[in-house]
Design an enzyme around this catalytic site. Structure first.
Site, short mmCIF file in Angstrom:
data_model
loop_
_atom_site.label_atom_id
_atom_site.label_comp_id
_atom_site.label_asym_id
_atom_site.label_seq_id
_atom_site.Cartn_x
_atom_site.Cartn_y
_atom_site.Cartn_z
N SER A 65 -2.31 -0.31 8.54
CA SER A 65 -3.03 1.07 7.80
C SER A 65 -1.94 1.52 6.84
O SER A 65 -1.43 0.80 5.94
CB SER A 65 -3.49 2.12 8.98
OG SER A 65 -4.33 2.90 8.50
N ASP A 103 -14.04 -3.16 7.80
CA ASP A 103 -13.30 -1.86 7.87
C ASP A 103 -13.65 -0.88 6.70
O ASP A 103 -13.42 -1.14 5.93
CB ASP A 103 -11.76 -2.51 7.44
CG ASP A 103 -10.59 -1.48 7.81
OD1 ASP A 103 -11.18 -0.17 7.83
OD2 ASP A 103 -9.44 -1.78 7.67
N TYR A 118 5.52 3.28 10.68
CA TYR A 118 4.31 3.76 10.50
C TYR A 118 4.63 4.78 9.24
O TYR A 118 4.43 4.83 8.08
CB TYR A 118 3.62 4.19 11.58
CG TYR A 118 2.18 4.74 11.18
CD1 TYR A 118 1.07 3.96 10.91
CD2 TYR A 118 1.90 6.31 10.78
CE1 TYR A 118 -0.18 4.50 10.54
CE2 TYR A 118 0.72 6.67 10.42
CZ TYR A 118 -0.43 5.77 10.14
OH TYR A 118 -1.68 6.29 9.72
N HIS A 171 -11.11 -1.47 11.43
CA HIS A 171 -9.81 -0.99 11.27
C HIS A 171 -8.87 -1.33 12.40
O HIS A 171 -7.61 -1.37 12.45
CB HIS A 171 -9.81 0.49 10.80
CG HIS A 171 -8.48 0.96 10.16
ND1 HIS A 171 -8.32 0.45 9.06
CD2 HIS A 171 -7.54 1.80 10.49
CE1 HIS A 171 -6.78 1.00 8.67
NE2 HIS A 171 -6.75 1.90 9.66
#
Length: 721
Positions: free
Chosen positions: A566, A649, A486, A684
């Site tokens: 993301s 999203d 991430y 999302h």
């Protein structure tokens, strides 16, 4: 030495590394992709012309975009349908997902509240009970709100007397929420209905007659999933009245980027407003005395110099977790009567571990720390004197510890990569933790092992990585490996159980998680080292993890896949465009992929605190160097790629994925597929129905089973379901 080992490993895997711009040897027949027209669109950034030929895909409502989406989904589904292991994977995922899952209970007004999913329910169901020995009573079942399970419970707050539940719902994965109120005893909804809520909690007044919440102005219906969100406001809603009559409590018409989170103290005396600007872990603090008629909102901390996370109050003394002069955070006490910083009292000083959060329960402070990305919990008294540590069952992650200052108990969850989330009750007087709810999953955790490995990134930084697999892993470079990361927004990636990852390991896969800079694992300094002009550090850390896995023969480039969602989708997009030779497959999920225009949609402007902005000349130079969309080079052999996004999203709008897919398909050399999977009535990720989660994971592992040439499929217990 590390570089030499890597070169040798790459040479063994490929014979020679394919250069950027070189076609893919033996990668199969290229797919036929839908025609994506190109338009003459060029933007000028400080004298640099940047073409954007697929700008038309930003309009999700246009007929051209809808036709392109339909055509792309047909190509993707046809490709996935031909994968023989896909159905067995789906069946095994369904079995693994079919176990009881519980939330951490909380207590309000003499009642307990918690949610439970019986296994394959699309949404967890909310229950209540008056004592721990009672049979739980169903209070709210979100599965009844939509036949396909696409309406999710996104937030809840119970009035101090336990009589009323304010609950928020989100439809089809959107960030837009609606608030309703339910009578806990009768299970009936009241007339109250609040709309246009986003990024808000619900805070009841002590008398239970109303609550505070945050909302935006009503958007245009046609563009509500794309328009930017500015000028949030705090309102008070009095029960039984229409939303139009709600009282504006606080706003800043001069500060469109400020966001507000309203909390009420447990004693009912104060309204505490946390003021944020974007996603930076820095905030201001305002408060209002609710017991003094005519009292105005007052500043307590009136600058964005650090994070100030409100814990609780004892009279006029407010407790905060802060990284002010403490990058790994400390706990301070601030008296409203003498609020100057020089008068602040350090209750728990900064230590070598990273303080994640703190809660005040049983007249003690429970401090949750991270030690090399794994949880450690300490209890101290209100003066900071150590009381005891909470014994945890292994390497994992805790959450919970909610409650009030006078409570004698609290609850927390513990999970690890091979430990399903278990709920514990903690007796605050004795310090003893006992199991409250423990799920049973159809697997043997003793068959798996978790180890933590430290490796060196490009600039010499020491970075941790978890590696999870079946026991007895052979280090011969042949293991299919899924590397996840991430690296942003001060978010720590810690051990957690996932039936999806368990199925991957049953297929013979290795699951690796790198704790990259940009996250919060080692405090604010670690976070800032992966932001703005330093964002490349995050990608270097991720590439360094992949290089370590190859050099140490956990896997090889021909067997290595990367994934992330993301900001993690940005990570995957940057890694695959910077080092296409290093990976066999890539799955960027709901990714931020156009780094020059992300701030022009919904809440994207808030991410400039981490990314910077293309409207700043120095930050533009950094952004354009790694922006995945703008670093795709025609004629390059890119990894087999499956991009995922969803039509609802409104966090990272699907235009990012649309434009990236069209560009990558046109640029791809050879036969490695570049697919895009576009889900419907989904967003999302939050609140996604169980059925949709299983289908998406089945497609992901099915795609990798084909592209990584994996013969094994997970074993379906008892045959087909």
């Amino acid at each position: 030495m590390r570089h030499a080992l890597l070169v040798a490993a790459l040479a063994a895997a490929f014979g020679a590394s394919p250069a950027i711009g070189q076609t893919c040897p033996g990668s199969g027949t290229p797919l036929s992709y839908p025609l994506a027209k190109k338009v003459d669109q060029t933007d000028n950034y400080f004298g640099t012309a940047i073409a954007d030929p697929y700008r038309w895909l930003e309009d999700a409502n246009s007929a051209d975009t809808k036709a392109w989406v339909d055509a792309e989904n047909k190509v993707t589904q046809a490709y996935l349908a031909q994968i023989p292991q896909r159905e067995a994977i789906r069946q095994r995922l369904t079995q693994l997902w079919n176990y009881e899952r519980y939330s951490v209970p909380f207590k309000e007004g003499g009642r307990y509240f918690y949610s439970r999913n019986d296994g394959l329910q699309n949404q967890a169901v909310l229950y209540t009970m008056k004592s721990l020995g009672d049979a739980p009573r169903l209070l709210l079942d979100p599965n009844t709100l939509a036949a396909d399970g696409t309406v999710a419970l996104s937030g809840l707050a119970v009035s101090p007397d336990g009589r009323l539940l304010a609950y928020s719902t989100a439809a089809s994965g959107s960030d837009w929420n609606e608030i309703r109120v339910r009578d806990v005893e009768t299970g009936k909804d009241l007339v109250d209905h609040i709309k246009w809520v986003k990024f808000s909690n619900t805070a009841w007044t002590k008398d239970g007659k109303g609550f505070f919440y945050s909302r935006y102005d009503e958007p245009k219906e046609a563009t509500k999933l794309a328009d930017v969100n500015y000028f949030q406001k705090v309102y008070y809603h009095r029960l039984g009245t229409p939303q139009a009559d709600d009282m504006l409590v606080f706003d800043r018409p001069d500060q469109g980027e400020w966001g507000f989170t309203a909390n009420t103290t447990d004693d009912g005396r104060y309204l505490v407003i946390i003021v944020s600007k974007g996603t930076a872990h820095k905030n201001r603090v305002f408060y209002k005395d609710l017991k003094t008629p005519g009292a105005q909102v007052q500043p307590l901390v009136d600058n964005f110099d650090a994070a100030y996370d409100f814990v609780d109050n004892v009279g006029t003394v407010f407790y905060f977790v802060t990284d002010r002069k403490a990058p790994r955070q400390r706990i301070v006490a601030v008296d409203l009567k003498k609020p100057q910083e020089a008068q602040w009292k350090t209750v728990v000083p900064e230590r070598g571990q990273t303080l994640v959060s703190a809660h005040m329960v049983g007249n003690k402070l429970i401090a949750d720390y991270l030690a090399d990305a794994r949880s450690v919990v300490s209890i101290v008294d209100l003066n900071g004197k150590p009381v005891r540590d909470v014994a945890l069952p292994g390497i994992g992650t805790v959450a919970g510890f909610g409650g009030k200052r006078g409570d004698t108990e609290t609850f927390f969850s513990f999970t690890g990569f091979t430990t399903p989330t278990t709920i514990y009750r903690l007796d605050m007087a004795r310090g003893a933790a006992s199991v409250f709810r423990q799920p049973k999953v159809q697997f043997d955790p003793n068959d798996y092992e978790t180890r933590q490995q430290f490796y060196t990134s490009r600039d010499g930084t020491r970075v941790p990585m978890f590696i999870v697999s079946k026991k007895g892993l052979k280090l011969d470079g042949s293991n299919p490996t899924y590397l996840y990361g991430y690296g942003g927004f001060n978010i720590s990636i810690t051990p957690a159980f996932s039936p999806a990852n368990l199925a991957w390991m049953e297929m013979g896969g290795v699951y690796a998680v790198a704790n990259l800079r940009g996250g919060g694992e080692y405090g604010e300094a670690w976070h800032e080292a992966g932001t703005k002009l330093k964002k490349q550090n995050v990608f270097d850390d991720f590439i360094g993890a992949a290089e370590w896995l190859v050099a140490n023969k956990v896997t090889s480039p021909a067997k290595l896949a990367i994934g992330g969602g993301s900001n993690g989708g940005l990570l995957v997009g940057a890694a695959m465009t910077q080092r296409p030779d290093l990976f066999a497959a890539a799955i960027p999920q709901v990714g931020v992929l156009d780094m020059l225009r992300f701030h022009k949609f919904t809440i994207g402007w808030a991410w400039t605190s981490d990314y910077g902005s293309s409207e700043n000349p120095d930050e533009f130079k950094a952004l354009v160097k790694y922006s995945p969309l703008h670093n795709i080079k025609p004629g390059t052999c890119y990894p087999a790629t499956m991009i995922t996004t969803a039509d609802h999203d409104d966090r990272v709008v699907p235009a990012h994925s649309f434009k990236f897919a069209a560009t990558a398909q046109a640029a791809q050399a050879g036969g490695n597929p570049v697919l895009i999977r576009i889900d419907t009535k989904a967003g999302h990720g939050a609140g996604k129905p169980t059925s949709k989660q299983i289908e998406e994971v089945a497609d992901r592992w099915g795609f990798l089973s084909k592209t990584l040439h994996m013969d094994a499929a997970p074993t379906v217990a008892g045959g087909a379901d």
